[in-house]
Design a protein around this motif. Structure first.
Motif, short mmCIF file in Angstrom:
data_model
loop_
_atom_site.label_atom_id
_atom_site.label_comp_id
_atom_site.label_asym_id
_atom_site.label_seq_id
_atom_site.Cartn_x
_atom_site.Cartn_y
_atom_site.Cartn_z
N UNK A 161 1.62 -9.34 -20.69
CA UNK A 161 0.69 -9.97 -19.75
C UNK A 161 1.45 -10.61 -18.59
N UNK A 162 2.54 -11.29 -18.90
CA UNK A 162 3.34 -11.93 -17.86
C UNK A 162 3.99 -10.89 -16.96
N UNK A 163 4.47 -9.80 -17.54
CA UNK A 163 5.12 -8.76 -16.74
C UNK A 163 4.12 -8.10 -15.78
N UNK A 164 2.91 -7.82 -16.29
CA UNK A 164 1.89 -7.22 -15.43
C UNK A 164 1.42 -8.21 -14.37
N UNK A 165 1.31 -9.48 -14.75
CA UNK A 165 0.90 -10.50 -13.79
C UNK A 165 1.93 -10.64 -12.68
#
Length: 435
Positions: A161-165
């Motif tokens: 989620x953090x990487x995509x965000x």
């Protein structure tokens, strides 16, 4: 042997600490091993040690061999002046005839881990990282404790989620800090569904949302802007009123928005091996309907709590022409023109969820992260070869949260053999230590 294994040994203190001494014979007591440093500089910071009854606080550096300190030229790097302990697998000072000193010329205390490490632990590590299986722990997976498995899935999901965000935040910056434009471009890219993601992204950058919204009340004009700039409009061989109308509108709009020389190259679009329902022409028609039906895609995406409501909003029917066509000029008796449920779920996972996560970071409001996770938990798991592989091992992939976590676990841990950074792999190795 790898330094990653040394980090693991030091972090969890998986070596014999009874009568622990440096290579020079000084007694050592580890009060705290410190915290792993993932940036440049020494490997652990804020460590606390007792060496010859003197308490030291500082950093710890790790190498396979003592001489690596010199070959890496740490002696010339002031960032390493605060190192209080050098931890190595093998002390090769006798072989090289060179010792490692601090900046003040005093010997740097060194601990050699090879003689202190249980061989069973080393064997388990070697067997796991040397496994030929795509999922290294496949043969031992069913013995993993459920609590540890759940913890690792949570970690993998939050990492994904953090990487995509982070990718959405980059897009946000490129739009000059415009969340509406960000949502529009992100949706366009994901409606390319990987195979046509690049030309869709290029198209959305070329035709800004502001231009689309000026013609929102006339769907034909929006279609003309998109199809024309996509390079899909050509004079029909046979009379086709719809195509003729699009061309007429596009010629005017291309001049108005200076788009004539900014078309996406026709060869950029991929048609081969696609089912007709996935043809880029139909996807563009669906996209045109979506952006004209919703005055604010961003408000729709960040303001809707129920996945079912979002799915319904995404599954729009394109204009009448696309009820009987998959491509220009080719009439088809039966057309599946509405965005399918699986495709709509994919858009929620890859557009709405990352957008919420990025917005949470931007606003400093974790509630949007909770909403993103809630959407994933409301959606069924994705079906692909990776999720099927995990299912066969008994992972139990039931929701999109599970499938996204499983995909991240496979791509970012299993395939690169980062078993020691994975709570599943680390747990399997720890079982050997505990007997």
């Amino acid at each position: 042997m790898s330094e990653t294994f040394l980090y693991f040994l030091w972090q969890y203190q998986y070596f014999t600490r009874l009568a622990l001494t440096t290579t020079d014979g000084d007694p050592v007591q580890v009060l705290h091993p410190g915290f792993r440093n993932f940036d440049s500089g020494p490997d652990f910071f804020n460590a606390r040690l007792l060496i010859r009854d003197v308490e030291w606080g500082g950093t710890v550096e790790m190498h396979i061999k003592t001489s690596d300190w010199l070959s890496h030229r740490h002696q010339d790097d002031r960032a390493y002046d605060n190192v209080i302990l050098h931890v190595v697998w093998t002390d090769d000072r006798l072989a090289t005839g060179r010792r490692v000193d601090r900046a003040d010329g005093t010997p740097l205390p060194t601990i050699e881990l090879a003689p202190l490490t249980d061989t069973l632990l080393m064997d388990r590590y070697a067997r796991l990282t040397g496994s030929p299986d795509a999922i290294p722990c496949a043969g031992q997976f069913r013995s993993v404790q459920p609590l540890r498995l759940t913890a690792m899935l949570d970690k993998a999901m939050l990492q994904r989620l953090e990487r995509k965000a982070a990718g959405v935040r980059v897009l946000f910056e490129s739009t000059g800090g415009d969340w509406e434009e960000t949502a529009y471009q992100l949706l366009a890219t994901n409606m390319g569904f990987k195979i046509n993601a690049d030309p869709m992204a290029q198209l959305s950058r070329t035709v800004p949302l502001k231009a689309i919204l000026k013609h929102r009340d006339v769907l034909l004009q929006v279609e003309a802007l998109l199809f024309g700039t996509a390079g899909m409009l050509t004079e029909p061989d046979e009379p086709d009123e719809y195509v003729t109308s699009l061309l007429r509108e596009y010629r005017f709009l291309a001049v108005k928005y200076q788009l004539a020389d900014k078309q996406v190259m026709a060869h950029a679009w991929k048609w081969g091996r696609l089912r007709p329902a996935s043809f880029p022409s139909l996807r563009l028609a669906q996209f045109a309907r979506l952006v004209t039906k919703n005055a604010s895609l961003f408000s729709l995406f960040v303001g809707t709590i129920q996945a079912s409501t979002l799915l319904q909003a995404l599954q729009v029917s394109p204009s009448d022409y696309w009820q009987a066509h998959y491509r220009f000029g080719k009439t088809t008796a039966r057309v599946v023109s509405t965005l399918g449920t699986t495709s709509a779920e994919n858009i929620l996972i890859n557009t709405v969820v990352p957008l919420l996560a990025a917005y949470a970071h931007h606003r400093g409001q974790p509630a949007y992260i909770d909403r993103a996770i809630s959407l994933l938990e409301q959606l069924p798991a994705e079906k692909n070869r990776l999720t099927e592989a995990w299912d066969e091992l008994g992972l139990g992939v039931r929701t999109a949260f599970d499938s996204q976590a499983a995909i991240e676990l496979y791509n970012e841990f299993c395939t690169v053999k980062k078993c020691l950074s994975c709570q599943i792999g680390a747990g399997l190795i720890k079982q050997t230590v505990s007997g």
